[in-house]
Design a protein around this motif. Structure first.
Motif, PDB file in Angstrom:
ATOM      1  N   GLU A   6       0.827  -1.210   0.000  1.00  0.00           N
ATOM      2  CA  GLU A   6       0.000   0.000   0.000  1.00  0.00           C
ATOM      3  C   GLU A   6       0.861   1.260   0.000  1.00  0.00           C
ATOM      4  N   LYS A   9       2.524   1.578  -3.469  1.00  0.00           N
ATOM      5  CA  LYS A   9       1.514   1.960  -4.469  1.00  0.00           C
ATOM      6  C   LYS A   9       1.123   3.424  -4.313  1.00  0.00           C
ATOM      7  N   ASN A  10       0.915   3.855  -3.063  1.00  0.00           N
ATOM      8  CA  ASN A  10       0.557   5.254  -2.814  1.00  0.00           C
ATOM      9  C   ASN A  10       1.640   6.196  -3.302  1.00  0.00           C
TER      10      ASN A  10
END
Length: 200
Positions: A6, A9-10
């Motif tokens: 996460e 990806k962010n």
């Protein structure tokens, strides 16, 4: 593992330093005259981001609130100094081409911002992946801008001739105005795609 994915990806997509947050414009516009310089600057910043995030996260309960910003800057400056010595020793050509922008990583709003917003409030593993994600997002954006500018301005990418020599390159793209033009067009394309996705 989900947290790591996460954060990465962010950093690359949802919170991209350049295309979403519109931060670090000075090095973005100054060093992206070639793909090699852009990627070199991005990777250098990634190393500092990961190192600074890790140390600040480990010291987050020790550093007093009143001196947290100066303390963060000292940590970041330590990593930048180490990085500059390594670049000068192992990749002197890149060190020379990036010039003053390597020491200026110390005051890069991205690195200080991540230290304040994330590393000082989260554990070391999560902070490492946050630094990695933000750094990779920065590297990808600088690399893409550098490739476009180098291709349009010289007809080459990474020194390889991609446009026939008979075609005159648009030299403006390797000059300062070309950086603004390239960044503006790329941000317009990305915003248009976002609008199309949100309207579906």
């Amino acid at each position: 593992m989900n947290v790591a994915f996460e954060r990465i990806k962010n950093g690359i997509f949802n919170e991209n330093v350049i295309f979403v947050q519109v931060l670090a414009m000075c090095p973005t516009l100054a060093v992206t005259s070639s793909a090699q310089n852009g990627i070199g600057m991005g990777l250098a910043s990634t190393v500092v981001l990961i190192g600074a995030n890790l140390v600040i996260s480990l010291l987050r309960n020790v550093i007093p609130d009143k001196v947290r910003i100066p303390a963060f800057i000292v940590v970041i400056a330590g990593f930048v100094t180490l990085l500059q010595f390594l670049l000068a020793g192992f990749v002197p050509a890149l060190n020379k081409s990036l010039g003053i922008f390597i020491p200026l990583i110390v005051v890069n709003c991205v690195i200080l911002g991540r230290a304040e917003a994330y590393a000082s409030k989260n554990g070391p593993i999560s902070s490492i992946f946050d630094g990695l994600g933000q750094g990779l997002g920065f590297t990808v954006a600088l690399g893409i801008i550098g490739m476009v500018r180098e291709l349009l301005g010289t007809g080459k990418v990474f020194g390889a001739q991609l446009v026939p020599k008979a075609v005159d390159p648009a030299l403006i793209f390797i000059l300062a105005p070309g950086a603004f033009i390239t960044l503006g067009i790329m941000m317009a394309i990305m915003n248009q795609r976002k609008l199309k996705k949100s309207s579906k």
